[in-house]
Design an enzyme around this catalytic site. Structure first.
Site, PDB file in Angstrom:
ATOM      1  N   CYS A 112     -38.569  32.641 -25.140  1.00 29.57           N
ATOM      2  CA  CYS A 112     -39.906  32.321 -25.462  1.00 29.57           C
ATOM      3  C   CYS A 112     -39.990  31.230 -26.746  1.00 29.57           C
ATOM      4  O   CYS A 112     -41.007  30.883 -27.124  1.00 29.57           O
ATOM      5  CB  CYS A 112     -40.504  33.551 -25.835  1.00 29.57           C
ATOM      6  SG  CYS A 112     -40.703  34.593 -24.505  1.00 29.57           S
ATOM      7  N   HIS A 253     -46.164  32.390 -31.171  1.00 31.96           N
ATOM      8  CA  HIS A 253     -45.772  32.503 -29.587  1.00 31.96           C
ATOM      9  C   HIS A 253     -46.850  33.844 -29.126  1.00 31.96           C
ATOM     10  O   HIS A 253     -46.717  34.718 -29.966  1.00 31.96           O
ATOM     11  CB  HIS A 253     -44.303  32.936 -29.614  1.00 31.96           C
ATOM     12  CG  HIS A 253     -44.041  33.490 -28.022  1.00 31.96           C
ATOM     13  ND1 HIS A 253     -44.201  33.064 -26.813  1.00 31.96           N
ATOM     14  CD2 HIS A 253     -43.342  34.688 -27.692  1.00 31.96           C
ATOM     15  CE1 HIS A 253     -44.029  33.572 -26.110  1.00 31.96           C
ATOM     16  NE2 HIS A 253     -43.259  34.681 -26.097  1.00 31.96           N
ATOM     17  N   ASN A 283     -48.249  35.870 -21.704  1.00 30.47           N
ATOM     18  CA  ASN A 283     -47.198  35.526 -22.315  1.00 30.47           C
ATOM     19  C   ASN A 283     -46.765  34.524 -21.085  1.00 30.47           C
ATOM     20  O   ASN A 283     -46.258  34.668 -20.288  1.00 30.47           O
ATOM     21  CB  ASN A 283     -46.328  36.397 -22.398  1.00 30.47           C
ATOM     22  CG  ASN A 283     -44.804  35.712 -23.201  1.00 30.47           C
ATOM     23  OD1 ASN A 283     -44.765  34.728 -23.376  1.00 30.47           O
ATOM     24  ND2 ASN A 283     -43.984  36.578 -23.537  1.00 30.47           N
TER      25      ASN A 283
HETATM   26  N1  ACO Z   1     -49.388  50.455 -17.946  1.00 30.11           N
HETATM   27  C1  ACO Z   1     -49.537  51.773 -18.361  1.00 30.11           C
HETATM   28  N2  ACO Z   1     -48.580  52.368 -18.955  1.00 30.11           N
HETATM   29  C2  ACO Z   1     -47.534  51.698 -19.221  1.00 30.11           C
HETATM   30  C3  ACO Z   1     -47.431  50.389 -18.919  1.00 30.11           C
HETATM   31  C4  ACO Z   1     -48.453  49.631 -18.242  1.00 30.11           C
HETATM   32  N3  ACO Z   1     -48.517  48.295 -17.791  1.00 30.11           N
HETATM   33  N4  ACO Z   1     -46.212  50.036 -19.494  1.00 30.11           N
HETATM   34  C5  ACO Z   1     -45.591  50.677 -19.794  1.00 30.11           C
HETATM   35  N5  ACO Z   1     -46.378  51.916 -19.939  1.00 30.11           N
HETATM   36  C6  ACO Z   1     -46.187  53.324 -20.495  1.00 30.11           C
HETATM   37  C7  ACO Z   1     -44.553  53.751 -20.454  1.00 30.11           C
HETATM   38  O1  ACO Z   1     -44.045  53.946 -19.377  1.00 30.11           O
HETATM   39  C8  ACO Z   1     -44.471  54.550 -21.612  1.00 30.11           C
HETATM   40  O2  ACO Z   1     -44.701  55.855 -20.946  1.00 30.11           O
HETATM   41  P1  ACO Z   1     -44.076  57.171 -21.340  1.00 30.11           P
HETATM   42  O3  ACO Z   1     -44.313  57.210 -22.906  1.00 30.11           O
HETATM   43  O4  ACO Z   1     -44.459  58.032 -20.404  1.00 30.11           O
HETATM   44  O5  ACO Z   1     -42.450  56.776 -21.211  1.00 30.11           O
HETATM   45  C9  ACO Z   1     -45.667  54.490 -22.582  1.00 30.11           C
HETATM   46  O6  ACO Z   1     -46.424  53.268 -21.815  1.00 30.11           O
HETATM   47  C10 ACO Z   1     -45.439  53.477 -23.767  1.00 30.11           C
HETATM   48  O7  ACO Z   1     -44.535  52.594 -23.494  1.00 30.11           O
HETATM   49  P2  ACO Z   1     -43.883  51.826 -24.722  1.00 30.11           P
HETATM   50  O8  ACO Z   1     -42.873  50.692 -23.982  1.00 30.11           O
HETATM   51  O9  ACO Z   1     -43.194  52.312 -25.847  1.00 30.11           O
HETATM   52  O10 ACO Z   1     -45.215  50.836 -24.956  1.00 30.11           O
HETATM   53  P3  ACO Z   1     -45.265  50.069 -26.125  1.00 30.11           P
HETATM   54  O11 ACO Z   1     -46.511  50.259 -27.035  1.00 30.11           O
HETATM   55  O12 ACO Z   1     -43.849  49.566 -26.755  1.00 30.11           O
HETATM   56  O13 ACO Z   1     -45.794  48.566 -25.255  1.00 30.11           O
HETATM   57  C11 ACO Z   1     -44.902  46.553 -24.575  1.00 30.11           C
HETATM   58  C12 ACO Z   1     -44.845  47.921 -24.291  1.00 30.11           C
HETATM   59  C13 ACO Z   1     -46.353  45.854 -24.331  1.00 30.11           C
HETATM   60  C14 ACO Z   1     -44.068  45.982 -23.414  1.00 30.11           C
HETATM   61  C15 ACO Z   1     -44.458  46.125 -25.957  1.00 30.11           C
HETATM   62  O14 ACO Z   1     -43.177  47.049 -26.245  1.00 30.11           O
HETATM   63  C16 ACO Z   1     -44.245  44.746 -26.041  1.00 30.11           C
HETATM   64  O15 ACO Z   1     -44.924  43.779 -25.954  1.00 30.11           O
HETATM   65  N6  ACO Z   1     -42.866  44.331 -26.361  1.00 30.11           N
HETATM   66  C17 ACO Z   1     -42.563  43.159 -26.639  1.00 30.11           C
HETATM   67  C18 ACO Z   1     -42.002  42.442 -25.421  1.00 30.11           C
HETATM   68  C19 ACO Z   1     -42.360  41.166 -25.008  1.00 30.11           C
HETATM   69  O16 ACO Z   1     -43.420  40.432 -25.157  1.00 30.11           O
HETATM   70  N7  ACO Z   1     -41.545  40.536 -24.358  1.00 30.11           N
HETATM   71  C20 ACO Z   1     -41.465  39.164 -23.553  1.00 30.11           C
HETATM   72  C21 ACO Z   1     -40.668  38.129 -23.932  1.00 30.11           C
HETATM   73  S1  ACO Z   1     -40.177  38.077 -25.702  1.00 30.11           S
HETATM   74  C22 ACO Z   1     -41.194  37.933 -26.383  1.00 30.11           C
HETATM   75  O17 ACO Z   1     -42.045  36.906 -26.002  1.00 30.11           O
HETATM   76  C23 ACO Z   1     -41.449  38.347 -27.613  1.00 30.11           C
END
Ligand code: ACO
Length: 340
Positions: A112, A253, A283
């Site tokens: 990214c 980003h 993204n």
């Molecule tokens: N819909 C509904 N529920 C979901 C989804 C979804 N699409 N995805 C995950 N969940 C659930 C999980 O299973 C979890 O359930 P649980 O508590 O029963 O286990 C709950 O939601 C919370 O999950 P978390 O992973 O803690 O949620 P978080 O608030 O961290 O959000 C996310 C997840 C959006 C992926 C976030 O961590 C994020 O954006 N991280 C950055 C990752 C990223 O963008 N990577 C891309 C490449 S690198 C970059 O560009 C930075």
């Protein structure tokens, strides 16, 4: 001589994949995706087209806005993690279709943060006096590497391309001033696609084990992204004697609206100093920054002489920030580098 941006362009496919569409594909809902990420929809490229299709269209627009033809480009750098194919480089495929006959080029895989890596590299060729026109493209077809049964990843990404034309600013009033880029291979355990490379070439097993899809530990990536982008930006601003109030715009980003908000707050930026378009595209990996830059320019959110901060975090981990003074006149104004 500083390397300045004299043309910017972007391109995204027409087809939209909305949160409501995703509700029918995996166990998710619009409310979760919107509040956790800020994303409402993403664009999806046709299956039979590769990332070079988007590179060419974004590149063409950047060249038009710079007021130069493809034949004057001396170097094309494409940042992507989803090349059309492993060999040859997407830069070669884009060169052929663009008709940029007098150049060399290569691809960069910086996740990214790939566009920032490519921009920093391209700028060196202008600053050294080696080249006068460099085309830097950030593009990804993430739909090709997403597992649409995995709600942790498939809701986050989309397809698009953005591009800039770099050239020397003889006045030295505008251009890329400085950057801080970092790499930490410990991140390989948290964001990866293991299949299809030399370690795990494609086999029946790698396909069965779904190793040709991108996977991540979202929570770890989130925290590292906030700290990494904030740290690199603070160091860069301090080392250059620039205060957050001096910035016209942060173009970050676009991975998650909450990451953008956290970084902006930690840097002490006002809302109007931050460019956000994640709701429309999700993204798009290497494309997010040039896409957002192109839209910000179209919306007249910056003009020649404005200070901009770019910042990104991605797979590797690789991350960093880049400080520049904007070189283009506004849309409709005269400008370009054809006369320089
Ligand atoms: N819909 C509904 N529920 C979901 C989804 C979804 N699409 N995805 C995950 N969940 C659930 C999980 O299973 C979890 O359930 P649980 O508590 O029963 O286990 C709950 O939601 C919370 O999950 P978390 O992973 O803690 O949620 P978080 O608030 O961290 O959000 C996310 C997840 C959006 C992926 C976030 O961590 C994020 O954006 N991280 C950055 C990752 C990223 O963008 N990577 C891309 C490449 S690198 C970059 O560009 C930075």
């Amino acid at each position: 001589m500083q390397a300045s941006i004299f043309g910017v362009g972007h391109w995204a496919p027409e087809r939209r994949l909305t949160n409501q569409d995703l509700e029918k594909m995996v166990d998710t809902n619009d409310e979760w995706i919107t509040t956790r990420t800020g994303i409402k929809e993403r664009r999806i490229l046709e299956e039979e087209k590769g990332v070079s299709h988007m590179c060419v269209r974004a590149g063409r627009q950047a060249l038009e806005r710079a007021g130069i033809g493809p034949d004057t480009i001396e170097l094309i750098i494409v940042a992507t993690v989803t090349p059309d194919m492993p060999v040859p480089a997407t830069a070669a495929l884009a060169q052929r279709e663009l008709g940029a006959g007098a150049c060399w080029g290569f691809d960069i895989n910086g996740g990214c943060a790939g566009f920032l890596c490519a921009l920093a590299v391209g700028a060196q060729f202008i600053e050294s006096g080696r080249h006068r026109h460099v085309l830097v493209i950030g593009a990804d077809k993430m739909s090709a590497v997403l597992d649409y049964t995995d709600r942790n990843t498939c809701v986050l990404f989309g397809d698009a391309a953005g591009a800039v034309v770099l050239g020397p600013d003889p006045t030295d009033e505008t251009g890329i001033e400085d950057f801080r880029m970092r790499l930490d291979g410990e991140g390989a355990a948290f964001l990866y696609m293991t299949g299809g490379g030399s370690l795990h070439p494609a086999t029946r097993e790698t396909v069965d084990q779904r190793m040709h899809f991108v996977r991540q530990d979202g929570r770890t990536v989130f925290k590292k992204a906030v700290n990494g982008m904030t740290g690199a930006s603070s160091d860069l601003l301090a080392d250059n004697g620039v205060s957050p109030a001096d910035l016209r715009l942060l173009i970050p980003h676009q991975a998650n609206l909450r990451i953008i908000d956290a970084v902006s707050k930690k840097l002490g930026l006002r809302e109007d100093q931050v460019m956000v378009n994640i709701e429309k595209y999700g993204n798009t990996t290497a494309a997010t920054i040039p896409m957002a830059m192109s839209e910000a320019w179209e919306e007249k959110r910056m003009r020649r002489g404005d200070r901009l901060l770019l910042s990104a975090f991605g797979a590797g981990f690789t991350w960093g920030s880049l400080l520049l003074t904007w070189g283009m006149e506004g849309p409709g104004d005269s400008g370009g580098i054809k006369d320089l």
